[in-house]
Design a protein around this motif. Structure first.
Motif, PDB file in Angstrom:
ATOM      1  N   GLY A  84      68.266 142.971  60.708  1.00  0.00           N
ATOM      2  CA  GLY A  84      68.866 142.011  61.603  1.00  0.00           C
ATOM      3  C   GLY A  84      68.590 142.348  63.055  1.00  0.00           C
ATOM      4  O   GLY A  84      67.521 142.869  63.396  1.00  0.00           O
ATOM      5  N   TYR A  85      69.574 142.055  63.928  1.00  0.00           N
ATOM      6  CA  TYR A  85      69.424 142.258  65.354  1.00  0.00           C
ATOM      7  C   TYR A  85      70.443 143.276  65.862  1.00  0.00           C
ATOM      8  O   TYR A  85      71.523 143.437  65.295  1.00  0.00           O
ATOM      9  N   ALA A  97      76.025 147.717  66.915  1.00  0.00           N
ATOM     10  CA  ALA A  97      75.906 147.621  65.455  1.00  0.00           C
ATOM     11  C   ALA A  97      74.814 146.620  65.096  1.00  0.00           C
ATOM     12  O   ALA A  97      74.535 145.672  65.836  1.00  0.00           O
ATOM     13  N   ILE A  98      74.187 146.830  63.946  1.00  0.00           N
ATOM     14  CA  ILE A  98      73.165 145.894  63.470  1.00  0.00           C
ATOM     15  C   ILE A  98      73.849 144.663  62.890  1.00  0.00           C
ATOM     16  O   ILE A  98      74.748 144.764  62.051  1.00  0.00           O
ATOM     17  N   CYS A  99      73.440 143.479  63.354  1.00  0.00           N
ATOM     18  CA  CYS A  99      74.000 142.211  62.870  1.00  0.00           C
ATOM     19  C   CYS A  99      72.951 141.527  61.994  1.00  0.00           C
ATOM     20  O   CYS A  99      71.865 141.198  62.480  1.00  0.00           O
ATOM     21  N   PHE A 135      66.393 143.807  75.413  1.00  0.00           N
ATOM     22  CA  PHE A 135      67.849 143.914  75.260  1.00  0.00           C
ATOM     23  C   PHE A 135      68.265 143.651  73.810  1.00  0.00           C
ATOM     24  O   PHE A 135      69.138 144.315  73.266  1.00  0.00           O
ATOM     25  N   ILE A 136      67.633 142.653  73.187  1.00  0.00           N
ATOM     26  CA  ILE A 136      67.883 142.371  71.767  1.00  0.00           C
ATOM     27  C   ILE A 136      66.747 142.978  70.956  1.00  0.00           C
ATOM     28  O   ILE A 136      65.583 142.618  71.118  1.00  0.00           O
ATOM     29  N   LEU A 145      76.636 138.903  69.019  1.00  0.00           N
ATOM     30  CA  LEU A 145      75.982 140.198  69.236  1.00  0.00           C
ATOM     31  C   LEU A 145      76.810 141.095  70.153  1.00  0.00           C
ATOM     32  O   LEU A 145      76.952 142.299  69.894  1.00  0.00           O
ATOM     33  N   PHE A 146      77.372 140.522  71.219  1.00  0.00           N
ATOM     34  CA  PHE A 146      78.216 141.317  72.129  1.00  0.00           C
ATOM     35  C   PHE A 146      79.495 141.768  71.424  1.00  0.00           C
ATOM     36  O   PHE A 146      80.007 142.849  71.690  1.00  0.00           O
TER      37      PHE A 146
END
Length: 242
Positions: free
Chosen positions: A239-240, A189-191, A231-232, A183-184
């Motif tokens: 997604g996340y 961006a969307i993962c 945060f997430i 994620l970092f």
């Protein structure tokens, strides 16, 4: 990765000893040999042409490290090192019977990286070789472990599996660390869940879609405990996002 080491030494006995030692420690070894020794390249006393062949050998074999004697016939090791430095930054270790302060100074001035006198200590020689190779050719995976990522005031420390925020710290499991690392690495961006699961599988962490949800929930709890609520973020059917 197997490192290539070139030995430039006219003493056949020493050259064979070094070749046996280094080959036994997993290195690929070639040698510039003395006159009449039957080695890979011939270095005859007083022959500028033959010393030129040694330089050409360095260019063609592209060694990762060179062990270089000072007292070579014809051209000295100092001069040879200077010529190698005109086209290459390959690490050079002088392995020599010359042991004066001036010899060591000259080895530095002509571009040598280390200076070991004969008779050499095998453990020290191998340690010097390993140290120079690690410095010249760092392991990307090792370097990655010491990266730090910062995003919105949070700092991720992959080397210690920690996330810090506002003076507080959260300890992470291996799966949690890898998820946050991904994620970092894609901050802002969307993962997609599928991409994260595939990344974890590629890194030998066997997580399915349900396990991903459980891990993300645990990460959110830990982040909330250090003041990182929200945060997430979850993007519905996407997604996340951090």
């Amino acid at each position: 990765m197997k490192y290539r080491i070139l030995i430039i030494e006219d003493d056949e006995k020493i050259r064979k000893e070094l070749k046996t030692l280094l080959t036994g420690n997993g290195y690929l070894v070639s040698a510039a040999a003395g006159a009449g020794s039957g080695g890979e390249a011939v270095f005859r006393a007083g022959s500028a042409a033959d010393s030129g062949n040694i330089v050409q050998m360095v260019k063609e074999t592209e060694p990762h490290l060179i062990l270089l004697d000072i007292g070579l016939p014809g051209e000295s090791g100092f001069s040879l090192c200077s010529r190698i430095r005109e086209f290459s930054d390959v690490p050079v270790i002088f392995v020599t019977a010359h042991n004066t302060d001036m010899d060591e100074l000259n080895s530095i001035m002509t571009g040598g990286d280390a200076f070991i006198t004969k008779p050499y200590n095998i453990a020290i020689l191998l340690a010097k070789i390993a140290s120079l190779l690690n410095r010249a050719f760092p392991d990307p995976e090792k370097e990655k472990r010491f990266e730090r990522f910062s995003w919105k005031g949070a700092v991720l420390h992959p080397e210690s599996s920690r996330l810090e925020y506002d003076g507080k710290s959260a300890e992470l499991t291996k799966n949690e660390m890898k998820i946050l690392y991904y994620l970092f690495s894609h901050a802002g961006a969307i993962c997609s869940r599928a991409d994260i699961v595939e990344y974890l599988w590629d890194n030998q962490l066997y997580v399915d879609d349900n396990a991903l949800s459980v891990n993300v929930s645990r990460i959110r709890e830990k982040l909330s405990a250090i003041g990182l609520d929200g945060f997430i973020r979850t993007k519905h059917r996407q997604g996340y996002l951090i």
